[in-house]
Design an enzyme around this catalytic site. Structure first.
Site, PDB file in Angstrom:
ATOM      1  N   ASP A 194       4.041   1.422  -4.553  1.00  0.00           N
ATOM      2  CA  ASP A 194       4.158   2.314  -3.837  1.00  0.00           C
ATOM      3  C   ASP A 194       3.755   2.299  -2.223  1.00  0.00           C
ATOM      4  O   ASP A 194       2.928   1.301  -1.849  1.00  0.00           O
ATOM      5  CB  ASP A 194       2.872   3.589  -4.516  1.00  0.00           C
ATOM      6  CG  ASP A 194       3.112   4.713  -3.815  1.00  0.00           C
ATOM      7  OD1 ASP A 194       4.040   5.365  -3.360  1.00  0.00           O
ATOM      8  OD2 ASP A 194       1.908   5.630  -3.707  1.00  0.00           O
ATOM      9  N   ASP A 249      -1.216   4.730  -7.133  1.00  0.00           N
ATOM     10  CA  ASP A 249      -2.557   5.660  -6.990  1.00  0.00           C
ATOM     11  C   ASP A 249      -2.554   7.017  -7.351  1.00  0.00           C
ATOM     12  O   ASP A 249      -3.536   7.558  -7.736  1.00  0.00           O
ATOM     13  CB  ASP A 249      -3.253   5.502  -5.683  1.00  0.00           C
ATOM     14  CG  ASP A 249      -2.507   6.011  -4.583  1.00  0.00           C
ATOM     15  OD1 ASP A 249      -1.208   6.444  -4.858  1.00  0.00           O
ATOM     16  OD2 ASP A 249      -2.786   6.015  -3.352  1.00  0.00           O
ATOM     17  N   ASP A 258       2.544   8.261 -10.085  1.00  0.00           N
ATOM     18  CA  ASP A 258       2.687   6.603 -10.337  1.00  0.00           C
ATOM     19  C   ASP A 258       2.780   6.405 -11.765  1.00  0.00           C
ATOM     20  O   ASP A 258       2.921   5.598 -12.336  1.00  0.00           O
ATOM     21  CB  ASP A 258       1.975   5.834  -9.554  1.00  0.00           C
ATOM     22  CG  ASP A 258       2.127   5.949  -8.222  1.00  0.00           C
ATOM     23  OD1 ASP A 258       3.200   5.681  -7.780  1.00  0.00           O
ATOM     24  OD2 ASP A 258       1.069   6.279  -7.444  1.00  0.00           O
TER      25      ASP A 258
END
Length: 910
Positions: A344, A650, A654
């Protein structure tokens, strides 16, 4: 009015292959009609009926496994099944000593595994925390505060700054409303909301007239009508995906299962053939069973599950010291196996704090600002030059910092040594700029009399403030470049005020936007807010400010280390393609826009099952503006393409990909759902810690291979020794209890001690193993055959010699058992490295092994001297001359393996 009459299931458009209603595309009167609601809200009777129909506004919780379930799960291994069968056979033959040894090993392995995996998956339960809040609703014209779980479709929900949104809702009224949806979309900035209808096919991140459960209101106020609750919200869909999604098996589990199946076949084949041979020769059935038990005990590496568990547990402790917490033992090695890290962007590669990194003065002078995040750390300098900033430029920069601090709704102050902030990310970044230029925004605002303010509104695209300056009103405006330029007639340059060069300014702004910067313009001059509204403002452009969510300082080096180790790094984000590309370029992940693909482009390709989808993602390294479903599809496709994928993240968005990946890595500051879904947690949010985890994973796998080589090669030697002795019509060289002593006591101590071996240098300079590669590659097989045959043939020669010399069987077995113990003593030195000479590896790298070797040898010496052990193992005392001869004979295995390593090293240089 019945809940089942609601038009909630009406088909409107296709999203992720499912037809759903496009609440964001409908006019408000249509939304109210479909929900059978009114602006004044529902009645209590309607709420009660809808609660019965749609259920409470909670998410389906996945119950964690019980302690008993976790314990029983430890027995779900083919290798354990084989050990259980061997133990049962020993019991049937009343060889209770053998059986006790085997069952003790199985129980020890189960206890260790249970302790490590007690805290199992609780993904959907963690999501419940997002909805355990209070909410304000309007029902029959009255404003009420109710538990969020009692909200139903059709409720009128009111939110303001600081609130958590309790359900998905279509906005019907907004006032400077900005909502942080980064947990869901990956977008680093708060989203400006409106109530206007939008096109039906927009992704979640672009539906600006919707607010989603679990998101946070950063500023302003809003009113909306609830369109989805509980499992039907966007967060609820993710919870459902997590509970249904099957996780990929860690590579070590795959390899050990494959290995166990191979061992089982070998054991069954050998024991069956040799058993039939002995039975055909007239051996009693009971003696044949004893032989079968001896063969099974020699072939099955009883100590391997415990040694593997110890090796992985040690790696877990080492990872914890490097800020990586492991939730499952077998996940330790997975990072070391990964061929691709899908990361990410927001909060993982970047600090998740907007920062003013550049200021462009109207004449084109570029100013760079170092530092990152919401603090006063950083310097201001001319771009590309080492000279100091002139007093004239310094004066203009101070003016920009002063005016942007006044035209600002945020706060940023240092309290108890820590920086605390509130408000919009861009406003906080402007205050940080002021601190870097030695301007205290709080003190400045107390010294200045504010006459009027206009907060930022998405429709107007600017914010403004009027303050008293030398007895006259001074107007400051900041906002979108095109909007601010509309109010300007002049621009401030090194020569003073000059006529505005609009085309030049727009070109400068466009260049910055292409490089991933978010650009704001700042202008000031005499005037009032009425001048802006009446289009009579006459302002001077002070400059353009370029914002970016900067990289974490250690990430670039970490990415380079990963790439050097043969690991591909890709970025998957919900952020804008230009911003993602700018970060990727700086990291060395991407070179041009050809490396980028957006969620919209993926959607246009079609189903993730078609070949075109795989071709579309195969060579891309940046995936921008992707939805959670698309992220899951990308990870699944990469796995199918043969990659072992580690996914970092996080946010709630996700979680499905973390679950699907071969190894999910959550950030310590992330949401509970991400941490409970992942296999590993990086406590310091440091991408470099992930790379450290990769290194420790490789160390762990190398140690598992070393232990496996030790156990399998010695077991192979015992198997060959037994088989050859039987085929040559000699007595069985070792009885089952002696083989158990070898495998579980003397060798068992040494294999566990070998698991403490420190990592070998240079492990990150090698490419990752092929995901399809079994635990026994060519090198392992060569070492196993050479060392195993060496030990077997030497022992067979000694056995034949002793039998022909007329030694009693028990005496000959005693000598042979001591020889095998000493061969294992030397062979453990061979197994410390598959490439480096045993004489070049200091014991300081594994003092536990040095102690373990001496303990193992000491125990066997006791076994030849202590009456109880002599009776148990059928051993007897040996003379010191015999010990010396056996020590010399046993060293053959060390000499042979040293020659093998030297030959291999020479081949590698050719």
């Amino acid at each position: 009015m019945r809940p089942e009459d609601l038009d909630i299931n009406r088909i409107e458009f296709t999203e992720g292959g499912k037809k759903v209603i496009a609440w964001h595309a409908e006019p408000l009167e249509v939304v109210f009609r479909k929900l059978q609601s009114l602006p004044d809200g529902l009645s209590e009777e309607q709420v009660a009926e809808r609660l019965r129909e749609f259920g409470r506004n909670t998410l389906p919780a996945k119950e964690p496994p019980t302690l008993l379930q976790v314990f029983l799960h430890q027995f779900a291994s083919p290798l354990i099944y084989i050990l259980l069968i061997a133990g049962v056979v020993a019991l049937l033959m009343q060889d209770y000593k053998d059986a006790v040894f085997i069952f003790a090993v199985i129980l020890l392995n189960a206890v260790i595994g249970t302790v490590q995996e007690w805290r199992a998956e609780q993904s959907a339960h963690a999501l419940q925390v997002l909805l355990k809040i209070k909410a304000r609703v309007r029902r029959r014209g009255r404003i009420l505060t109710v538990p969020a779980e009692e909200i139903v479709p059709g409720d009128i929900l009111l939110v303001e700054s600081g609130d958590k949104v309790a359900a998905d809702m279509r906005l019907i009224q907004v006032n400077n409303l900005r909502i942080d949806e980064s947990f869901l979309t990956g977008e680093s900035l708060a989203v400006e909301k409106s109530e206007k209808p939008l096109p039906a096919d927009l992704p979640v991140s672009d539906r600006r007239n919707m607010a989603y459960a679990g998101s946070t209101v950063m500023s302003g106020r809003g009113v909306g009508v609830v369109v989805a609750t509980g499992p039907y919200t966007e967060v609820g869909k993710i919870a459902k995906t997590i509970s249904e999604e099957e996780g990929a098996k860690p590579p070590l589990v795959i390899r050990m299962e494959k290995f166990a199946r191979q061992i089982a076949l070998i054991v069954l084949g050998f024991t069956a053939i040799l058993g039939m041979i002995q039975f055909a020769r007239g051996e009693a059935l009971s003696d044949v069973f004893i032989l079968v038990v001896a063969m099974a005990v020699s072939a099955i590496p009883e100590g391997l599950p415990v040694a593997m568990t110890v090796a992985l547990s040690l790696a877990t402790s080492r990872m914890a010291r490097r800020n990586v917490i492991v939730r499952r033992l077998t996940a330790v090695e997975s990072l070391g196996s990964c061929t691709l890290i899908a990361s990410d962007k927001t909060g993982t590669l970047t600090v998740n704090q907007q920062t003013v990194k550049q200021i462009v003065l109207p004449e084109g002078t570029l100013i760079e600002i170092s530092g990152q995040g919401y603090n006063d750390e950083g310097e201001v300098r001319l771009a590309g030059e080492e000279g100091e900033i002139t007093p004239e430029i310094q004066g203009r920069l101070l003016s920009i910092a002063r005016e942007s601090a006044l035209c600002n709704e945020a706060t940023l102050e240092k309290e108890d040594g820590k920086w605390q902030h509130t408000g919009d990310a861009m406003d906080v970044a402007l205050l940080a700029l002021g601190y870097k230029l030695n301007i205290d925004p709080s003190t400045l605002r107390r010294q200045v009399r504010i006459l009027d303010e206009a907060p930022f509104e998405s429709e107007k695209r600017y914010a403004a403030v009027v303050y008293e300056n030398a007895g006259a009103p001074r107007l400051v405006v900041k906002g979108a470049v095109e909007t601010v330029l509309h109010f300007c007639a002049r621009m401030m340059t090194a020569q003073g005020e000059e006529p505005l060069d609009r085309d030049k300014i727009l070109q400068l702004a466009h260049q910055k936007a292409e490089n991933g910067y978010r650009v704001l313009a700042l202008a000031a001059g005499g005037g009032t807010l009425e001048d802006l509204e009446n289009d009579q403002a006459d302002l001077t452009l002070l400059g353009l400010l370029g914002f970016i969510d900067p990289l974490r300082p250690e990430v670039k080096e970490a990415v380079q280390t990963a790439q050097m180790a043969g690991i591909k790094v890709v970025m998957i984000t919900g952020d804008h393609p230009a911003t993602a590309l700018a970060i990727a370029r700086e990291l060395g992940i991407a070179e041009s826009s050809a490396d980028v693909i957006t969620g919209k482009e993926l959607g246009e390709i079609g189903s993730p099952e078609i070949p075109e989808f795989y071709e579309g993602i195969k060579h891309k390294t940046v995936f921008a503006r992707v939805t959670p479903d698309q992220k899951l599809q990308i990870v699944d496709a990469l796995i199918r393409l043969g990659e072992f994928v580690a996914v970092t993240g996080d946010g709630v968005n996700d979680a499905p990909a973390l679950k699907k990946a071969n190894i999910g890595v959550a950030m310590g500051s992330g949401t509970d759902i991400a941490k409970d879904t992942a296999s590993m947690i990086v406590t310091d949010d440091n991408f470099a810690s992930i790379v450290a985890g990769v290194e420790e994973g490789r160390f762990a796998y190398a140690n598992v291979r070393k232990v496996t080589l030790l156990l399998i090669s010695t077991g192979f030697a015992e198997l060959v020794l037994l088989a050859l002795a039987i085929l040559l019509q000699f007595p069985v060289p070792l009885i089952p209890v002696q083989i158990l002593w070898l495998n579980l006591v003397t060798n068992g101590i040494q294999d566990v001690a070998l698991a403490f071996e420190a990592g070998e240098p240079g492990v990150m300079r090698h490419p990752p193993r092929k995901p399809s590669e079994g635990i026994f590659n060519r090198k392992m097989i060569e070492q196993l055959l050479i060392s195993g045959l060496t030990m077997a043939l030497v022992c067979l020669a000694v056995w034949v010699f002793l039998v022909r010399q007329g030694y009693a069987e028990d005496t000959a077995r005693n000598i042979l058992l001591a020889l095998l113990v000493l061969m294992q003593f030397y062979h453990v030195l061979n197994c410390r490295s598959e490439e480096v000479s045993a004489f070049k590896i200091p014991f300081s790298r594994n003092r536990v092994l040095a102690i373990g070797m001496l303990v193992a040898l000491g125990l066997h010496i006791l076994a030849t001297e202590v009456p109880f052990l002599q009776s148990l193992l059928r051993t007897e005392s040996l003379t010191w001359q015999t010990w010396l001869i056996l020590f010399a004979l046993a060293s053959v295995v060390l000499v042979v393996m040293e020659i093998y390593k030297a030959i291999q090293k020479r081949r590698a240089l050719i």
